[in-house]
Design a protein around this motif. Structure first.
Motif, PDB file in Angstrom:
ATOM      1  N   SER A  75       6.351   0.610   0.430  1.00 34.15           N
ATOM      2  CA  SER A  75       5.082   0.780   1.126  1.00 34.15           C
ATOM      3  C   SER A  75       3.964   0.829   0.107  1.00 34.15           C
ATOM      4  O   SER A  75       3.928   1.715  -0.756  1.00 34.15           O
ATOM      5  CB  SER A  75       5.097   2.072   1.949  1.00 34.15           C
ATOM      6  OG  SER A  75       3.804   2.358   2.464  1.00 34.15           O
ATOM      7  N   ARG A  76       3.062  -0.140   0.182  1.00 34.54           N
ATOM      8  CA  ARG A  76       1.926  -0.165  -0.737  1.00 34.54           C
ATOM      9  C   ARG A  76       1.034   1.051  -0.527  1.00 34.54           C
ATOM     10  O   ARG A  76       0.400   1.550  -1.461  1.00 34.54           O
ATOM     11  CB  ARG A  76       1.124  -1.447  -0.531  1.00 34.54           C
ATOM     12  CG  ARG A  76       0.005  -1.668  -1.541  1.00 34.54           C
ATOM     13  CD  ARG A  76      -0.760  -2.939  -1.217  1.00 34.54           C
ATOM     14  NE  ARG A  76       0.119  -4.085  -1.200  1.00 34.54           N
ATOM     15  CZ  ARG A  76       0.427  -4.804  -2.281  1.00 34.54           C
ATOM     16  NH1 ARG A  76      -0.079  -4.454  -3.463  1.00 34.54           N
ATOM     17  NH2 ARG A  76       1.230  -5.846  -2.194  1.00 34.54           N
ATOM     18  N   LYS A  77       0.990   1.544   0.694  1.00 37.72           N
ATOM     19  CA  LYS A  77       0.105   2.652   1.039  1.00 37.72           C
ATOM     20  C   LYS A  77       0.633   3.980   0.512  1.00 37.72           C
ATOM     21  O   LYS A  77      -0.109   4.787  -0.066  1.00 37.72           O
ATOM     22  CB  LYS A  77      -0.066   2.722   2.551  1.00 37.72           C
ATOM     23  CG  LYS A  77      -1.045   3.797   3.016  1.00 37.72           C
ATOM     24  CD  LYS A  77      -1.227   3.746   4.526  1.00 37.72           C
ATOM     25  CE  LYS A  77      -2.225   4.809   4.982  1.00 37.72           C
ATOM     26  NZ  LYS A  77      -2.425   4.772   6.467  1.00 37.72           N
ATOM     27  N   ASP A  97      12.897  -8.755  -5.323  1.00 40.85           N
ATOM     28  CA  ASP A  97      11.951  -7.790  -4.762  1.00 40.85           C
ATOM     29  C   ASP A  97      12.694  -6.763  -3.928  1.00 40.85           C
ATOM     30  O   ASP A  97      13.760  -7.041  -3.358  1.00 40.85           O
ATOM     31  CB  ASP A  97      10.925  -8.494  -3.867  1.00 40.85           C
ATOM     32  CG  ASP A  97      10.161  -9.589  -4.593  1.00 40.85           C
ATOM     33  OD1 ASP A  97      10.012  -9.480  -5.827  1.00 40.85           O
ATOM     34  OD2 ASP A  97       9.714 -10.550  -3.934  1.00 40.85           O
ATOM     35  N   GLU A 113       6.266  -2.449   4.965  1.00 44.51           N
ATOM     36  CA  GLU A 113       6.528  -3.877   5.132  1.00 44.51           C
ATOM     37  C   GLU A 113       6.144  -4.682   3.905  1.00 44.51           C
ATOM     38  O   GLU A 113       6.070  -5.907   3.968  1.00 44.51           O
ATOM     39  CB  GLU A 113       5.773  -4.396   6.357  1.00 44.51           C
ATOM     40  CG  GLU A 113       6.195  -3.704   7.656  1.00 44.51           C
ATOM     41  CD  GLU A 113       5.414  -4.229   8.851  1.00 44.51           C
ATOM     42  OE1 GLU A 113       4.471  -5.026   8.629  1.00 44.51           O
ATOM     43  OE2 GLU A 113       5.747  -3.854   9.998  1.00 44.51           O
ATOM     44  N   ASP A 114       5.890  -4.021   2.785  1.00 40.93           N
ATOM     45  CA  ASP A 114       5.489  -4.713   1.568  1.00 40.93           C
ATOM     46  C   ASP A 114       6.701  -4.936   0.667  1.00 40.93           C
ATOM     47  O   ASP A 114       7.779  -4.367   0.865  1.00 40.93           O
ATOM     48  CB  ASP A 114       4.425  -3.901   0.825  1.00 40.93           C
ATOM     49  CG  ASP A 114       3.203  -3.635   1.688  1.00 40.93           C
ATOM     50  OD1 ASP A 114       2.627  -4.610   2.211  1.00 40.93           O
ATOM     51  OD2 ASP A 114       2.835  -2.452   1.838  1.00 40.93           O
ATOM     52  N   TRP A 115       6.489  -5.795  -0.358  1.00 42.72           N
ATOM     53  CA  TRP A 115       7.558  -6.114  -1.301  1.00 42.72           C
ATOM     54  C   TRP A 115       7.083  -5.846  -2.718  1.00 42.72           C
ATOM     55  O   TRP A 115       5.905  -6.045  -3.041  1.00 42.72           O
ATOM     56  CB  TRP A 115       7.987  -7.576  -1.173  1.00 42.72           C
ATOM     57  CG  TRP A 115       8.633  -7.892   0.134  1.00 42.72           C
ATOM     58  CD1 TRP A 115       8.042  -8.420   1.244  1.00 42.72           C
ATOM     59  CD2 TRP A 115      10.002  -7.680   0.476  1.00 42.72           C
ATOM     60  NE1 TRP A 115       8.948  -8.551   2.261  1.00 42.72           N
ATOM     61  CE2 TRP A 115      10.180  -8.114   1.819  1.00 42.72           C
ATOM     62  CE3 TRP A 115      11.107  -7.179  -0.204  1.00 42.72           C
ATOM     63  CZ2 TRP A 115      11.394  -8.056   2.474  1.00 42.72           C
ATOM     64  CZ3 TRP A 115      12.332  -7.123   0.444  1.00 42.72           C
ATOM     65  CH2 TRP A 115      12.470  -7.553   1.765  1.00 42.72           C
TER      66      TRP A 115
END
Length: 355
Positions: free
Chosen positions: A269-271, A265, A279-281
């Motif tokens: 950023s999911r956003k 991974d 802080e996402d993977w």
């Protein structure tokens, strides 16, 4: 006797004066000076004359031959010059007129991504290996420790082809792992290869295509550890995405052909979709240490040789790097899309400094 020579001379000069092109000029040359020409016919008659008459007549014919030869050559140059002048006049270019730009093609994102992957791993000492798109069931599954009951071997996931004379089942390869098997069978370690190429699976939606591209890698040597695998992939991902501090993590997973197996991974950023931010993977590839059974299937002693393997989707990496939202657009041949995402075919693969 001189009358016929004078007539020949006048006829030739008159014909030359009327000649306006190369074809007409050449016809005159042949009719007067060719093997069956009029002057050649007169020269052939010299053999029937006595010595004194032949001497006088021969000198006369030689003088007329030289005269007509010069006249024909001069007229030929005049016709050639006139033709060239006419051509230059017809093909004259107005340099004040703006140039019409010819549309320039671009390198498809898949090709560009393969070039970048190859360049990065090439700098690490990897070479490129290739194999057939139509694989045997053994190379594609069995040699890779994939059991008969595995879901990947069902008709729902794999394109099977009729067996040939040897009775072995054949498939459109679902992965380029068959290239790894062929390399281990045909080459003694140490081995360090990547295998980019087309693969095929029965799937089609915004993130899957029945034909797509993969790039797999294989390292076989003595003393290879999980640390070599992690270091290689971390370096690759940070260079490929151009982020020296790109967060990379390894999660335990399962693949029949590696043990232990890991998903890889990267931070994102999911956003916002930013690679390396947030802080996402996001999972980008699979990897692991080559399973001892796979080594044994290829005639390598697992007690002596160790290795690691990895695989990634070329389109997936290209989508992440270039912000392409839909996999299907890669194969729609939309010139506007290709113009937007295509790259200069003469530009070298863009590499960034790793850490």
């Amino acid at each position: 006797m001189s009358d016929d020579v004078d007539t020949l001379r006048q006829d030739c000069l008159a014909a030359l004066a009327e000649a306006t092109d190369q074809r007409g000029w050449d016809a005159i040359r042949v009719s007067f000076l060719g093997k069956s020409g009029r002057l050649t016919g007169l020269l052939k008659q010299l053999g029937r004359m006595d010595a004194e008459e032949r001497k006088v007549r021969g000198a006369q014919l030689n003088r007329i031959r030289d005269e007509l030869t010069r006249a024909i050559e001069d007229r030929g140059r005049e016709i050639e010059t006139a033709a060239l002048d006419a051509r230059l006049a017809a093909e004259r270019v107005d340099i004040s007129v703006p140039v019409v730009e010819t549309p320039r093609g671009g390198l498809h994102p898949v090709s560009q991504t393969v070039e970048e992957i190859t360049a990065i791993f090439g700098a690490m000492g990897f070479t490129v290996a290739e194999g057939p798109d139509i694989e045997t069931d053994w190379h594609n599954f069995s040699a890779l420790n994939t059991p008969e009951h595995h879901a990947a071997r069902t008709d729902h996931d794999t394109f099977y082809l009729p067996p040939e004379g040897d009775g072995r089942n054949r498939v459109l390869r679902t992965q380029t792992s068959g290239v790894q098997i062929r390399t281990m069978l045909g080459q003694k370690p140490p081995i360090r290869i990547i295998a980019p190429g087309r693969t095929y699976r029965a799937d089609h939606d915004a993130t899957h295509s029945p034909m797509f591209h993969q790039c797999e890698g294989l390292v076989i040597d003595q003393g290879i550890t999980l640390g070599h695998l992690k270091g290689t992939l971390i370096e690759f991902l940070r260079v490929f995405f151009g982020k020296p501090d790109l967060p990379v993590r390894f999660r335990a997973s399962y693949f029949p052909f590696t043990e232990p197996s890991m998903e890889v991974d990267i931070g994102w950023s999911r956003k916002t979709g930013e690679i390396g931010g947030g802080e996402d993977w996001l999972e980008v590839l699979g990897s692991g240490m080559v399973h001892p059974r796979v080594l044994a299937n290829c005639g390598l002693n697992p007690e002596e040789w160790q290795g690691f393997a990895f695989g990634m989707g070329v389109e997936r990496l290209s989508m992440l790097k270039n912000g392409i939202p839909d996999l299907r657009s890669f194969y729609e041949s939309d010139v506007r899309w290709l113009t937007h995402y295509g790259t200069d075919p003469l530009a070298p693969a863009l590499l960034h400094e790793g850490v």
